[in-house]
Motif scaffolding. Sequence first.
Motif, PDB file in Angstrom:
ATOM      1  N   HIS A  71       0.827  -1.253  -0.101  1.00  0.00           N
ATOM      2  CA  HIS A  71       0.057  -0.067  -0.026  1.00  0.00           C
ATOM      3  C   HIS A  71       0.971   1.227   0.055  1.00  0.00           C
ATOM      4  O   HIS A  71       0.411   2.329  -0.298  1.00  0.00           O
ATOM      5  CB  HIS A  71      -0.975  -0.029   1.132  1.00  0.00           C
ATOM      6  N   LYS A  72       2.235   1.104   0.233  1.00  0.00           N
ATOM      7  CA  LYS A  72       2.917   2.322   0.290  1.00  0.00           C
ATOM      8  C   LYS A  72       3.588   2.600  -1.008  1.00  0.00           C
ATOM      9  O   LYS A  72       4.493   3.265  -1.337  1.00  0.00           O
ATOM     10  CB  LYS A  72       4.198   2.092   1.073  1.00  0.00           C
ATOM     11  N   GLY A 118       0.562  -6.199  -1.543  1.00  0.00           N
ATOM     12  CA  GLY A 118      -0.444  -5.497  -1.234  1.00  0.00           C
ATOM     13  C   GLY A 118      -1.165  -6.263  -0.142  1.00  0.00           C
ATOM     14  O   GLY A 118      -1.575  -5.515   0.767  1.00  0.00           O
ATOM     15  N   LEU A 120      -0.756  -7.678   2.957  1.00  0.00           N
ATOM     16  CA  LEU A 120       0.365  -7.723   3.921  1.00  0.00           C
ATOM     17  C   LEU A 120       0.985  -9.167   4.238  1.00  0.00           C
ATOM     18  O   LEU A 120       0.202  -9.865   4.484  1.00  0.00           O
ATOM     19  CB  LEU A 120       0.003  -6.848   5.090  1.00  0.00           C
ATOM     20  N   GLY A 148       6.034  -2.552   6.657  1.00  0.00           N
ATOM     21  CA  GLY A 148       5.379  -1.701   7.881  1.00  0.00           C
ATOM     22  C   GLY A 148       5.485  -2.093   9.261  1.00  0.00           C
ATOM     23  O   GLY A 148       5.667  -3.315   9.371  1.00  0.00           O
ATOM     24  N   ASP A 149       5.167  -1.322  10.066  1.00  0.00           N
ATOM     25  CA  ASP A 149       5.303  -2.033  11.435  1.00  0.00           C
ATOM     26  C   ASP A 149       4.115  -2.569  11.984  1.00  0.00           C
ATOM     27  O   ASP A 149       3.851  -3.639  12.345  1.00  0.00           O
ATOM     28  CB  ASP A 149       5.775  -0.891  12.393  1.00  0.00           C
ATOM     29  N   GLY A 150       3.098  -2.176  11.280  1.00  0.00           N
ATOM     30  CA  GLY A 150       1.786  -2.882  11.542  1.00  0.00           C
ATOM     31  C   GLY A 150       1.620  -3.912  10.916  1.00  0.00           C
ATOM     32  O   GLY A 150       0.890  -5.041  11.157  1.00  0.00           O
ATOM     33  N   GLU A 151       2.432  -4.135   9.501  1.00  0.00           N
ATOM     34  CA  GLU A 151       2.446  -5.378   8.924  1.00  0.00           C
ATOM     35  C   GLU A 151       2.850  -6.471   9.649  1.00  0.00           C
ATOM     36  O   GLU A 151       2.358  -7.745   9.256  1.00  0.00           O
ATOM     37  CB  GLU A 151       3.262  -5.207   7.554  1.00  0.00           C
ATOM     38  N   GLU A 154       1.058  -9.908  10.779  1.00  0.00           N
ATOM     39  CA  GLU A 154       0.827 -11.155  10.166  1.00  0.00           C
ATOM     40  C   GLU A 154       1.903 -12.147  10.477  1.00  0.00           C
ATOM     41  O   GLU A 154       2.930 -11.874  10.475  1.00  0.00           O
ATOM     42  CB  GLU A 154       1.117 -10.616   8.512  1.00  0.00           C
ATOM     43  N   ASN A 179       6.876   3.696  11.990  1.00  0.00           N
ATOM     44  CA  ASN A 179       6.148   4.989  12.167  1.00  0.00           C
ATOM     45  C   ASN A 179       5.117   5.019  13.210  1.00  0.00           C
ATOM     46  O   ASN A 179       4.494   5.856  13.439  1.00  0.00           O
ATOM     47  CB  ASN A 179       5.597   5.452  10.963  1.00  0.00           C
ATOM     48  N   LEU A 181       2.305   3.782  13.617  1.00  0.00           N
ATOM     49  CA  LEU A 181       0.888   3.973  13.463  1.00  0.00           C
ATOM     50  C   LEU A 181       0.535   2.660  12.208  1.00  0.00           C
ATOM     51  O   LEU A 181       1.596   2.509  11.308  1.00  0.00           O
ATOM     52  CB  LEU A 181       0.480   5.134  12.957  1.00  0.00           C
ATOM     53  N   GLN A 182      -0.654   2.190  12.352  1.00  0.00           N
ATOM     54  CA  GLN A 182      -1.086   1.355  11.223  1.00  0.00           C
ATOM     55  C   GLN A 182      -2.610   1.818  10.795  1.00  0.00           C
ATOM     56  O   GLN A 182      -2.891   2.925  11.105  1.00  0.00           O
ATOM     57  CB  GLN A 182      -0.843  -0.128  11.514  1.00  0.00           C
ATOM     58  N   LYS A 241       4.991   9.175  10.752  1.00  0.00           N
ATOM     59  CA  LYS A 241       4.098   9.133   9.629  1.00  0.00           C
ATOM     60  C   LYS A 241       3.673  10.255   8.739  1.00  0.00           C
ATOM     61  O   LYS A 241       3.514  11.357   9.451  1.00  0.00           O
ATOM     62  CB  LYS A 241       3.020   8.109   9.999  1.00  0.00           C
ATOM     63  N   HIS A 255      -3.446   7.859   7.162  1.00  0.00           N
ATOM     64  CA  HIS A 255      -3.005   6.585   6.663  1.00  0.00           C
ATOM     65  C   HIS A 255      -3.409   6.544   5.216  1.00  0.00           C
ATOM     66  O   HIS A 255      -2.653   6.360   4.365  1.00  0.00           O
ATOM     67  CB  HIS A 255      -3.620   5.448   7.627  1.00  0.00           C
TER      68      HIS A 255
END
Length: 287
Positions: A71-72, A118, A120, A148-151, A154, A179, A181-182, A241, A255
């Motif tokens: 998504h980035k 895409g 994650l 990503g850190d939210g990623e 998974e 960052n 945040l997710q 972010k 986001h």
Amino acid sequence: MGKNEILNLEYTALNLRRNILRLIRAGESGHVGGALSSVEILTALYFNLLKIDPKKPDWPQRDRFVLSAGHKCLVLYAALAERGFFDKSVLDTYGALDSRVPGHPNMHKLPGVETNTGALGHGLSIAGGMSLGLKLDKSDSKVFVVMGDGELAEGSNWEAASAAAMHKLDKLIVFVDRNKLQISGPTVEVMSYEPLEERWRSFGWGVRTIDGHNLETIIDTVNQTPFTKGKPSVIIADTLKSKGLSFAEGKVSYHYWKAKPQELEQAEKDLDVMEKLLKTKMEEIEL
Ligand SMILES: Cc1ncc(C[n+]2csc(CCOP(=O)(O)OP(=O)(O)O)c2C)c(N)n1
Ligand SMILES: [Mg+2]
């Protein structure tokens, strides 16, 4: 690195941010927060570290780059366009049907995209496979990944991390864009990954934590890989972010940005201020 060289890279980072705004202007919305927090990482990669040739995107000896957090993609399109993989006018098609720069990267549409991402949690497995294949071929090529850190919520990532350590993939280098945040809130509140450094270390990786907006630090750190011979390397990059947009920095609501015209105007002004600061820095160096 010389001061001039770093400043030139800072200008390139600004151009990447301008390319991201150009994409947003075209599509009227997009995942801007995580794209902007990764700008310096991709600038360092595409303009200093990666062994690549935009004229030969399939060159077998190239280093590979996998944007696991697909998504980035705005930052990937911004970097590839700036590096000359395709004409910048393609950026103006973002959001259009059949665009070559869709909402997540597509390797069949755009040169320089190594794999589709895409969903994650898949990029590290793919990158590990690439790195193992290159190792079996006795290649010197490195494989870089941005996650990503939210990623990291998974579970598949941790299976891939174990496999990479077991296969001693020490040319595999991962950045975690921390960052904090997710999509729906602070990462540690949605699904905590802490203590992140210890977690990666316990999976058999070499670990460093850096300021993810400092180009010189990013480059120096990558040049020290592998941190331990025989181990894959992870660089935890602390970032902000939406870095660069005064009204959006550190806010979870950006986001995904549905850009209002006044916000776009403010964004242009913010980048103009950044450019002025860089010009002053340049004049100081030249004195
Ligand atoms: C498997 C999967 N689940 C959910 C999503 C929806 N989604 C898109 S971005 C995102 C949050 C990602 O957060 P992070 O990795 O921290 O990215 P960044 O902060 O850099 O934007 C989620 C959950 C997805 N793309 N894939
Ligand atoms: Mg994040």
